[in-house]
Design a protein around this motif. Structure first.
Motif, short mmCIF file in Angstrom:
data_model
loop_
_atom_site.label_atom_id
_atom_site.label_comp_id
_atom_site.label_asym_id
_atom_site.label_seq_id
_atom_site.Cartn_x
_atom_site.Cartn_y
_atom_site.Cartn_z
N LYS A 1 0.81 -1.22 0.00
CA LYS A 1 0.00 0.00 0.00
C LYS A 1 0.85 1.27 0.00
CE LYS A 1 -3.78 -2.31 2.36
NZ LYS A 1 -4.58 -2.39 3.57
N LEU A 2 1.93 1.25 -0.76
CA LEU A 2 2.77 2.44 -0.90
C LEU A 2 2.08 3.37 -1.89
CD1 LEU A 2 5.34 3.97 -0.32
CD2 LEU A 2 6.49 2.61 -2.06
N THR A 3 1.51 4.44 -1.37
CA THR A 3 0.71 5.35 -2.19
C THR A 3 1.44 6.67 -2.41
OG1 THR A 3 -0.37 6.37 -0.28
CG2 THR A 3 -1.43 4.38 -1.20
N PRO A 4 1.02 7.43 -3.42
CA PRO A 4 1.60 8.77 -3.61
C PRO A 4 1.39 9.66 -2.38
CG PRO A 4 0.39 8.11 -5.57
CD PRO A 4 0.11 7.07 -4.51
N GLN A 5 0.31 9.45 -1.63
CA GLN A 5 0.05 10.25 -0.44
C GLN A 5 1.10 9.98 0.64
OE1 GLN A 5 -2.35 8.42 -2.00
NE2 GLN A 5 -3.54 10.08 -2.90
N ILE A 6 1.51 8.72 0.76
CA ILE A 6 2.54 8.38 1.75
C ILE A 6 3.85 9.04 1.36
CG2 ILE A 6 3.94 6.50 2.68
CD1 ILE A 6 1.39 4.74 2.49
N LEU A 7 4.20 8.94 0.09
CA LEU A 7 5.43 9.59 -0.38
C LEU A 7 5.36 11.09 -0.15
CD1 LEU A 7 8.19 9.33 -1.66
CD2 LEU A 7 7.10 9.46 -3.89
N GLN A 8 4.21 11.70 -0.40
CA GLN A 8 4.06 13.15 -0.19
C GLN A 8 4.21 13.50 1.29
OE1 GLN A 8 3.86 15.59 -2.62
NE2 GLN A 8 4.33 16.82 -0.81
N THR A 9 3.70 12.66 2.17
CA THR A 9 3.87 12.89 3.60
C THR A 9 5.34 12.92 3.97
OG1 THR A 9 1.75 11.85 4.12
CG2 THR A 9 3.35 11.98 5.91
N PHE A 10 6.11 11.99 3.42
CA PHE A 10 7.54 11.96 3.70
C PHE A 10 8.25 13.14 3.06
CE2 PHE A 10 6.63 7.90 5.40
CZ PHE A 10 7.69 7.55 6.21
N GLU A 11 7.82 13.55 1.87
CA GLU A 11 8.40 14.76 1.24
C GLU A 11 8.13 15.98 2.11
OE1 GLU A 11 10.43 15.09 -1.19
OE2 GLU A 11 10.16 13.36 -2.50
N ASP A 12 6.93 16.07 2.69
CA ASP A 12 6.60 17.20 3.56
C ASP A 12 7.49 17.22 4.80
OD1 ASP A 12 4.61 17.86 1.74
OD2 ASP A 12 2.97 17.07 2.97
N VAL A 13 7.74 16.05 5.36
CA VAL A 13 8.62 15.97 6.53
C VAL A 13 10.04 16.38 6.14
CG1 VAL A 13 9.67 14.39 8.21
CG2 VAL A 13 7.23 14.25 7.72
N ASN A 14 10.47 15.96 4.96
CA ASN A 14 11.80 16.33 4.48
C ASN A 14 11.92 17.85 4.35
OD1 ASN A 14 14.42 15.49 3.52
ND2 ASN A 14 13.74 16.10 1.48
N THR A 15 10.87 18.49 3.87
CA THR A 15 10.85 19.95 3.77
C THR A 15 10.93 20.58 5.15
OG1 THR A 15 9.58 19.82 1.73
CG2 THR A 15 9.52 21.92 2.90
N GLN A 16 10.23 19.99 6.13
CA GLN A 16 10.29 20.50 7.50
C GLN A 16 11.72 20.40 8.04
OE1 GLN A 16 7.36 18.06 9.51
NE2 GLN A 16 5.90 19.75 9.57
N ILE A 17 12.39 19.30 7.75
CA ILE A 17 13.78 19.14 8.20
C ILE A 17 14.65 20.23 7.59
CG2 ILE A 17 15.84 17.68 8.03
CD1 ILE A 17 13.99 15.24 8.28
N ASP A 18 14.46 20.50 6.29
CA ASP A 18 15.22 21.57 5.63
C ASP A 18 15.02 22.90 6.34
OD1 ASP A 18 16.29 19.88 3.69
OD2 ASP A 18 14.75 20.37 2.20
#
Length: 105
Positions: free
Chosen positions: A73-90
């Motif tokens: 169940k690896l969805t684009p929404q899950i990937l987007q959630t991780f991308e959002d967290v990556n942006t927060q880290i930046d």
């Protein structure tokens, strides 16, 4: 073929971000690094090159062990959630660097 390529790219990106999250917020011990988040939990061992991403309910989204990849169940929404967290880290790291520069002046 395009679907396989895009899935492989998503898995690669997800593993990169997961490792970064673990390095920034994870807790390390002799078994590897763990991060317990609000929605997802991460566990990885860099020496064995293992990574597990699971939801809070225990459902495994991605399991990478001994070079074998299993997704669920690896969805684009899950990937987007991780991308959002990556942006927060930046943002957090940029703010931290700015504060360090201000302290050095």
């Amino acid at each position: 073929m395009n679907k396989d390529t895009s899935e492989l790219e998503a898995i690669s990106r997800l593993t990169q971000i997961a490792q970064r999250i673990g390095m920034v917020w994870g807790k390390s011990d002799e078994n590897g690094t763990q991060f317990l988040g609000k929605i997802y939990d991460l566990a990885f061992n860099t020496q064995q090159r293992d990574l597990t991403i699971s939801q809070k309910n225990g459902e495994v989204i991605l399991n990478l062990q001994s070079g074998q990849v299993q997704t669920n169940k690896l969805t684009p929404q899950i990937l987007q959630t991780f991308e959002d967290v990556n942006t927060q880290i930046d943002k957090i790291l940029a703010k931290s660097q700015t504060q360090q520069i201000d302290l050095q002046r």
